[in-house]
Design an enzyme around this catalytic site. Structure first.
Site, PDB file in Angstrom:
ATOM      1  CG  HIS A  31     -12.255  -2.457   9.424  1.00 58.86           C
ATOM      2  ND1 HIS A  31     -12.289  -3.714   8.898  1.00 58.86           N
ATOM      3  CD2 HIS A  31     -12.327  -2.621  10.775  1.00 58.86           C
ATOM      4  CE1 HIS A  31     -12.388  -4.603   9.880  1.00 58.86           C
ATOM      5  NE2 HIS A  31     -12.416  -3.964  11.034  1.00 58.86           N
ATOM      6  CG  ASP A  36     -16.133  -4.409   2.827  1.00 55.74           C
ATOM      7  OD1 ASP A  36     -17.096  -4.876   3.436  1.00 55.74           O
ATOM      8  OD2 ASP A  36     -15.132  -3.953   3.394  1.00 55.74           O
ATOM      9  CG  HIS A  52      -7.887  -8.568   3.157  1.00 55.81           C
ATOM     10  ND1 HIS A  52      -7.175  -9.153   4.177  1.00 55.81           N
ATOM     11  CD2 HIS A  52      -9.130  -8.296   3.642  1.00 55.81           C
ATOM     12  CE1 HIS A  52      -7.966  -9.250   5.231  1.00 55.81           C
ATOM     13  NE2 HIS A  52      -9.149  -8.731   4.941  1.00 55.81           N
TER      14      HIS A  52
HETATM   15  N1  ACO Z   1      -6.768  -0.444  -5.217  1.00 59.97           N
HETATM   16  C1  ACO Z   1      -5.577  -0.209  -5.840  1.00 59.97           C
HETATM   17  N2  ACO Z   1      -4.388  -0.516  -5.299  1.00 59.97           N
HETATM   18  C2  ACO Z   1      -4.407  -1.071  -4.078  1.00 59.97           C
HETATM   19  C3  ACO Z   1      -5.594  -1.361  -3.387  1.00 59.97           C
HETATM   20  C4  ACO Z   1      -6.809  -1.021  -3.998  1.00 59.97           C
HETATM   21  N3  ACO Z   1      -7.981  -1.239  -3.402  1.00 59.97           N
HETATM   22  N4  ACO Z   1      -5.295  -1.912  -2.195  1.00 59.97           N
HETATM   23  C5  ACO Z   1      -3.971  -1.979  -2.142  1.00 59.97           C
HETATM   24  N5  ACO Z   1      -3.424  -1.467  -3.271  1.00 59.97           N
HETATM   25  C6  ACO Z   1      -1.992  -1.379  -3.594  1.00 59.97           C
HETATM   26  C7  ACO Z   1      -1.386  -0.204  -2.829  1.00 59.97           C
HETATM   27  O1  ACO Z   1      -1.463   0.994  -3.568  1.00 59.97           O
HETATM   28  C8  ACO Z   1       0.020  -0.689  -2.600  1.00 59.97           C
HETATM   29  O2  ACO Z   1       0.723  -0.493  -3.794  1.00 59.97           O
HETATM   30  P1  ACO Z   1       2.280  -0.074  -3.777  1.00 59.97           P
HETATM   31  O3  ACO Z   1       2.972  -1.284  -3.208  1.00 59.97           O
HETATM   32  O4  ACO Z   1       2.587   0.206  -5.184  1.00 59.97           O
HETATM   33  O5  ACO Z   1       2.362   1.105  -2.876  1.00 59.97           O
HETATM   34  C9  ACO Z   1      -0.133  -2.195  -2.405  1.00 59.97           C
HETATM   35  O6  ACO Z   1      -1.345  -2.548  -3.086  1.00 59.97           O
HETATM   36  C10 ACO Z   1      -0.252  -2.584  -0.926  1.00 59.97           C
HETATM   37  O7  ACO Z   1      -1.323  -1.850  -0.362  1.00 59.97           O
HETATM   38  P2  ACO Z   1      -1.409  -1.324   1.147  1.00 59.97           P
HETATM   39  O8  ACO Z   1      -2.350  -0.176   1.221  1.00 59.97           O
HETATM   40  O9  ACO Z   1      -0.038  -1.125   1.681  1.00 59.97           O
HETATM   41  O10 ACO Z   1      -2.055  -2.562   1.840  1.00 59.97           O
HETATM   42  P3  ACO Z   1      -2.580  -2.609   3.325  1.00 59.97           P
HETATM   43  O11 ACO Z   1      -2.420  -3.991   3.750  1.00 59.97           O
HETATM   44  O12 ACO Z   1      -1.966  -1.555   4.173  1.00 59.97           O
HETATM   45  O13 ACO Z   1      -4.113  -2.189   3.193  1.00 59.97           O
HETATM   46  C11 ACO Z   1      -6.375  -2.284   2.624  1.00 59.97           C
HETATM   47  C12 ACO Z   1      -5.125  -3.091   2.974  1.00 59.97           C
HETATM   48  C13 ACO Z   1      -6.564  -1.132   3.634  1.00 59.97           C
HETATM   49  C14 ACO Z   1      -7.595  -3.179   2.716  1.00 59.97           C
HETATM   50  C15 ACO Z   1      -6.222  -1.720   1.189  1.00 59.97           C
HETATM   51  O14 ACO Z   1      -6.113  -2.798   0.267  1.00 59.97           O
HETATM   52  C16 ACO Z   1      -7.355  -0.801   0.801  1.00 59.97           C
HETATM   53  O15 ACO Z   1      -7.325   0.385   1.138  1.00 59.97           O
HETATM   54  N6  ACO Z   1      -8.411  -1.313   0.082  1.00 59.97           N
HETATM   55  C17 ACO Z   1      -9.529  -0.508  -0.298  1.00 59.97           C
HETATM   56  C18 ACO Z   1     -10.489  -0.347   0.872  1.00 59.97           C
HETATM   57  C19 ACO Z   1     -11.212  -1.648   1.211  1.00 59.97           C
HETATM   58  O16 ACO Z   1     -11.758  -2.313   0.342  1.00 59.97           O
HETATM   59  N7  ACO Z   1     -11.252  -1.975   2.514  1.00 59.97           N
HETATM   60  C20 ACO Z   1     -11.945  -3.168   2.996  1.00 59.97           C
HETATM   61  C21 ACO Z   1     -10.978  -4.225   3.405  1.00 59.97           C
HETATM   62  S1  ACO Z   1     -11.812  -5.686   3.946  1.00 59.97           S
HETATM   63  C22 ACO Z   1     -12.375  -5.298   5.472  1.00 59.97           C
HETATM   64  O17 ACO Z   1     -11.813  -4.512   6.190  1.00 59.97           O
HETATM   65  C23 ACO Z   1     -13.574  -5.894   5.899  1.00 59.97           C
END
Ligand code: ACO
Length: 465
Positions: A306, A402, A345
């Site tokens: 987050h 971010d 996201h």
């Molecule tokens: N890098 C590479 N692949 C990613 C990323 C990433 N940053 N984010 C998502 N994916 C991929 C996942 O591996 C998944 O792939 P799959 O379908 O092959 O398994 C798919 O995209 C869906 O991802 P989830 O993790 O299921 O998405 P979720 O909605 O649960 O999570 C989150 C969203 C937590 C923001 C995620 O994208 C992430 O961890 N990002 C990196 C951390 C980040 O930047 N957080 C800040 C978010 S903005 C905020 O909170 C203010």
């Protein structure tokens, strides 16, 4: 008007145009655009994805269009022309303030910037060694000592007014029965208590002002103590954003620095039912108080999935070192199944509008910056290009808020450990607004888990295990 400010407004206008053009084809209608009729049917994924917890008039995020709207106003317009004071008032009260309302609100915020007792208590802890979000959470809870009503016996809700709401009175297999039989905690006798409620509401809003003004004071004090300096007094002549920068650095900011911080605060102020907002609301729904609620929001925000991601982004860019190393770093990261901080996201399946503003701000007149910042910025743009090429079409992964916020803060000379606390300085506006709104029709949050464990196991005495 300052030329830099005009140039920044033009950058935002360009970002808004790009956002409109790139998502023209997307379906933009919200799924639910009017009052809900409870119970509501929706499809829920893990992590409560898709679940509807309440109605709200505060803000709207459209993930396909890349829209972010506060109380009907587009985020791009608010960033270009408004201030954090106006925006936080808008979130709390539903309308942009008149000149008189704004002046009165600013005066309140200025008065509440002074937290001498809270800071004295906080500095009794080794803040310089502690996690900055941990210190902020503690400081927020200490603010409660100065301004709370719930500890006074006469302000507490009387228990005989509460109708049965404990978990066990609601059979787990029963579907929610909806509005008519919904179990609102203090229903019939509430009317008789209207006068008292109005007074409590006024106190509630006042505590929100106290928090919106106080969280930056605590954050700035933490930043200074971590850097080996003493906390300094607020400056009542400065705006919210300028005073915050001043209290962190000890130097009055330039108009451009003030505008950049103001924009960053506006952009982060609210964002639907994100994890920290929900955490604040869950705590408030127990009729705990707003200081505890906001403390929970801060705790939820601190995680790397987050608000903690902005610090991780800078650390990642530092690890990559230079633009030429992006390809090999990304290949390795993907092979190891790592998520790239600052991308992806839960809601946005288009470019995050906040990143659309922060990216150009991070790069604005980059040649004026020192080598470290220039290198970080170039590495970031190279990483963005590569991730977009690899993942935007297949997985709808784009930069999120971010990705560039940390670079913007680095340009302002801020230590990465303070990036997530700054997120809280802004988001406290959304947390308090959403908590106040939810309390108007409070119902304690209580989702359920599906039990997939065993039944009827025989207890085995310790010596036989
Ligand atoms: N890098 C590479 N692949 C990613 C990323 C990433 N940053 N984010 C998502 N994916 C991929 C996942 O591996 C998944 O792939 P799959 O379908 O092959 O398994 C798919 O995209 C869906 O991802 P989830 O993790 O299921 O998405 P979720 O909605 O649960 O999570 C989150 C969203 C937590 C923001 C995620 O994208 C992430 O961890 N990002 C990196 C951390 C980040 O930047 N957080 C800040 C978010 S903005 C905020 O909170 C203010």
């Amino acid at each position: 008007m300052d030329n830099d400010i005009k140039a920044v407004q033009e950058l935002i206008a360009q970002a808004a145009r790009r956002a409109r053009e790139e998502t023209r084809e997307e379906e933009g209608k919200p799924e639910f655009a009017q009052k809900l009729k409870w119970p509501v049917e929706c499809t829920i994924g893990p992590g409560l994805e898709g679940a509807i917890a309440c109605e709200s008039k505060i803000g709207y995020v459209n993930g396909a269009k890349g829209w972010l709207i506060y109380r009907g106003y587009d985020i791009f317009d608010l960033c270009a022309y408004s201030t954090f004071e106006e925006v936080s008032y808008l979130l709390l009260h539903g309308e942009l303030p008149t000149a008189g309302q704004l002046a009165a609100y600013k005066e309140k915020l200025i008065n509440y910037r002074y937290l001498n007792k809270t800071l004295r208590l906080l500095m009794g802890f080794p803040v310089e060694e502690m996690n900055a979000m941990g210190s902020l959470r503690m400081g927020t809870i200490l603010m409660r000592q100065e301004f709370t009503t719930l500890d006074r016996q006469e302000s507490r809700p009387a228990l005989d007014d509460a109708i049965s709401t404990d978990d066990d009175s609601i059979p787990m297999e029963t579907k929610p029965v909806g509005h008519k039989r919904a179990i609102y905690e203090f229903r019939s006798r509430m009317r008789r208590r209207r006068a008292k409620k109005e007074r409590d509401d006024a106190i509630g809003v006042e505590a929100c002002y106290h928090l919106i003004a106080g969280v930056p004071t605590i954050t700035a004090a933490i930043a200074r103590v971590r850097a080996g300096h003493m906390a300094i007094e607020p400056d009542p002549t400065l705006s919210h954003a300028a005073n915050f920068l001043y209290m962190m650095s000890g130097k009055k900011p330039t108009p451009l620095q003030e505008k950049i911080m103001d924009i960053a605060l506006i952009l982060h102020a609210d964002h639907g039912m994100n994890a920290s907002t929900f955490a604040s609301m869950v705590v408030a729904s127990t009729l705990s108080d707003i200081y505890f609620s906001i403390g929970s929001g801060i705790a939820a925000l601190s995680g790397p999935l987050h608000g903690g991601a902005n610090e991780q982004v800078i650390r990642t860019l530092q690890e990559i070192k230079k633009p030429e190393k992006v390809d090999s770093w990304l290949r390795r990261a993907r092979k190891e199944g790592k998520k790239i901080p600052g991308f992806g996201h839960r809601v946005y399946k288009a470019y995050d509008p906040r990143a659309r503003v922060l990216g150009p701000l991070a790069g604005y007149n980059i040649e004026r910056c020192d080598e470290e910042i220039v290198n970080l910025y170039r590495t970031a743009t190279a990483l963005e290009k590569k991730v977009l090429a690899d993942l935007s079409a297949s997985k709808k992964i784009f930069p999120n808020v971010d990705f560039y916020s940390g670079l913007v803060y680095r340009r302002l000379g801020i230590d990465p450990a303070m990036f997530t606390p700054i997120f809280a300085v802004s988001r406290v506006a959304g947390w308090t607004a959403r908590v106040l709104e939810y309390l108007q029709k409070n119902r304690i949050f209580r989702p359920r888990a599906v039990y997939v464990g065993e039944y009827e196991k025989e207890y085995v005495p310790l010596e036989q295990r």
